[in-house]
Design a protein around this motif. Structure first.
Motif, short mmCIF file in Angstrom:
data_model
loop_
_atom_site.label_atom_id
_atom_site.label_comp_id
_atom_site.label_asym_id
_atom_site.label_seq_id
_atom_site.Cartn_x
_atom_site.Cartn_y
_atom_site.Cartn_z
N ARG A 68 61.59 -36.56 9.26
CA ARG A 68 62.87 -37.29 9.39
C ARG A 68 63.41 -37.10 10.80
N VAL A 121 67.63 -45.51 13.80
CA VAL A 121 68.49 -44.42 13.32
C VAL A 121 69.88 -44.98 13.01
N ASP A 122 70.57 -44.31 12.09
CA ASP A 122 71.92 -44.77 11.77
C ASP A 122 72.91 -44.26 12.82
N GLU A 123 74.19 -44.47 12.57
CA GLU A 123 75.18 -44.11 13.59
C GLU A 123 75.19 -42.63 13.93
N GLU A 124 74.80 -41.79 12.96
CA GLU A 124 74.76 -40.34 13.20
C GLU A 124 73.42 -39.91 13.79
N GLY A 125 72.54 -40.86 13.99
CA GLY A 125 71.22 -40.51 14.54
C GLY A 125 70.28 -39.98 13.49
N ASN A 126 70.40 -40.49 12.27
CA ASN A 126 69.54 -40.02 11.17
C ASN A 126 68.59 -41.12 10.71
N CYS A 127 67.44 -40.68 10.23
CA CYS A 127 66.48 -41.64 9.67
C CYS A 127 65.49 -40.83 8.83
N GLU A 173 67.07 -36.22 12.46
CA GLU A 173 68.38 -35.72 12.04
C GLU A 173 69.21 -35.52 13.28
N ASN A 174 70.29 -36.23 13.39
CA ASN A 174 71.14 -36.09 14.57
C ASN A 174 70.31 -36.28 15.86
N HIS A 175 69.47 -37.26 15.85
CA HIS A 175 68.57 -37.63 16.97
C HIS A 175 67.46 -36.60 17.22
N LYS A 176 67.29 -35.62 16.32
CA LYS A 176 66.24 -34.62 16.53
C LYS A 176 65.06 -34.92 15.61
#
Ligand code: HMG
Length: 389
Positions: free
Chosen positions: A376, A357-363, A378-381
């Motif tokens: 996906r 995940v990127d710094e914001e917790g996205n992938c 999103e924000n680690h969710k």
């Protein structure tokens, strides 16, 4: 009151690896895997398929609107959870549209978790006879590239609807468990793959079987002759066969032995093509047996040996319901032909892809058109996508 398995479903990913290709790549004699383990193929899941998507797909196979209204408990047995805190069954409950007033939990004890779940489900229905429980066993078994367990990996999920007056299997009340504090197979929180003491684990499996079976016979007065089939936890099919052979004594009736062996071979049909699915592998054996046997009859008794490393094991039994044959999918094996075969390098890339995940917790991931997929993060969710009603 009769309680047991009323329906079951199975989900496997759409990719597989031929075990002979793995043998070539690992410089092993293919017969070691084909004959030594009785393994043929291994199911390989992409990163967009996890225990949530596989578990939901397995249950989706049979759920009706009435089931969705009556289920008041969703249990998932797994050792490859997607979150240390939130239960995977909460995601599944939502994806499947089950009524809100339900209890959702995840149970862990290596490959034994779903068997504990089955007993919890039975106890719940004893107290609440009109309840339905959705029990899911789902795992993605990864040992890592070039490890001793690599040839036994697999992924998939079995789902079961547990209720009173079941159409498939009535559970008996004769369960015997055993616990041993051993380190045969374990996965510390900091490790993506398990540690395994392979030969020690097979020895423990066989010893647990032998001693729990002896205790079962002592307490119940039953013997092998009382059963038409014996389903085993199948980390690889050959171990189940060794287990069954170890239970035969020299006085065993020849016909009983032949029947048990024939049914054993029917019970490993799917595992040979899928690999170890940890908590689901015992139930994969049952599904394989019931969907492919031409000789099993209503009222036949089946014994089960569940084993989870660490270790907890259980022997329990069930009796086939009157209409079980009409309630199983006898054409499932044909659907295995639709799977896509991977090369070893494709398997290595797909099965061991890690989520970053990127710094914001996205992938985000490539689109996956399976019934359910991880779309996906999103924000680690984790955000799941449903490609069906
Ligand atoms: P290994 O040590 O590489 O293999 O891996 P091996 O040398 O023991 O050979 C395997 C079999 O192939 C042997 O048969 C060989 O003789 C035979 P056996 O003597 O045992 O009957 N063989 C051949 N046969 C024909 N032609 C040939 C040939 N060459 C060899 N040319 C091991 C074996 C089990 C260690 C490995 O697969 C492993 O580490 N597996 C993972 C651990 C495992 O599955 N353990 C099972 C019990 S624990 C359990 O069930 C729990 C579990 O599911 C996890 C959980 O609970 O969460 C794993």
């Amino acid at each position: 009151m009769n309680i047991g398995i009323d329906k079951f479903g199975l989900a496997i990913p759409e990719y597989f690896l031929d075990i002979r290709d793995l043998a070539v790549a690992r410089n092993e004699n293919a017969n070691k895997f084909l004959k030594g383990l009785l393994q043929l193929e291994m199911s390989v899941s992409p990163v967009t398929q996890d225990i949530v998507t596989l578990g939901a797909a397995a249950a989706h196979e049979f759920l009706t609107e009435e089931d969705r209204k009556k289920i008041d408990m969703v249990i998932i047995g797994t050792e490859t959870g997607v979150d240390q805190s939130k239960s995977a069954s909460v995601f599944i409950h939502n994806l499947l549209g089950i009524q809100p007033f339900a209890r959702c939990v995840e149970i862990k004890e290596a490959c034994y978790g779903a068997t504990a779940g089955l007993d919890f489900a039975k106890n719940h229905i004893e107290k609440n006879p009109d309840s339905y429980v959705l029990l899911i066993a789902a795992d993605i078994a990864k040992y890592g590239i070039e490890t001793s367990g690599e040839s036994t990996q697999g992924s998939g999920s079995c789902a079961m609807l547990i209720k009173k007056d079941p159409e498939i299997l009535i559970l008996n009340n004769d369960n015997i468990c055993q616990t041993r504090d051993i380190m045969d197979f374990w996965r510390p929180n900091y490790s993506a793959y398990p540690y395994v003491d392979g030969h020690f684990s097979t020895k423990q499996y066989l010893e647990c079987l032998e001693t729990t079976w002896a205790e079962y016979c002592r307490r119940t007065g039953k013997k092998l002759e009382d059963f038409t089939a014996f389903c085993f936890h199948l980390p690889f099919p050959k171990l189940g066969l060794k287990g069954l052979n170890s239970l035969f004594d020299k006085n065993i009736n020849r016909e009983v032995k032949d029947t048990l062996l024939e049914n054993f071979h029917t019970s490993i049909t799917y595992s040979r093509r899928i690999g170890n699915i940890y908590t689901g592998s015992l139930y994969l054996g049952l599904i394989s047996l019931l969907e492919n046997s031409e000789t099993l009859k209503p009222d036949d008794n089946i014994a089960f040996f569940s084993y989870g490393s660490g270790a907890v094991c259980e022997i329990f039994t069930g009796t086939l319901a009157k209409n079980f044959k009409e309630n199983v999918n006898s054409h499932r094996l044909e659907t295995f032909q639709n799977r896509k075969k991977l090369s070893v390098s494709e398997y290595e890339k797909m099965f061991f892809e890690e989520i970053t995940v990127d710094e914001e917790g996205n992938c985000s991931f490539n689109p996956d058109e399976s019934l359910f997929s991880l779309e996906r993060i999103e924000n680690h969710k984790r955000i799941y996508k449903k490609n069906c009603k």
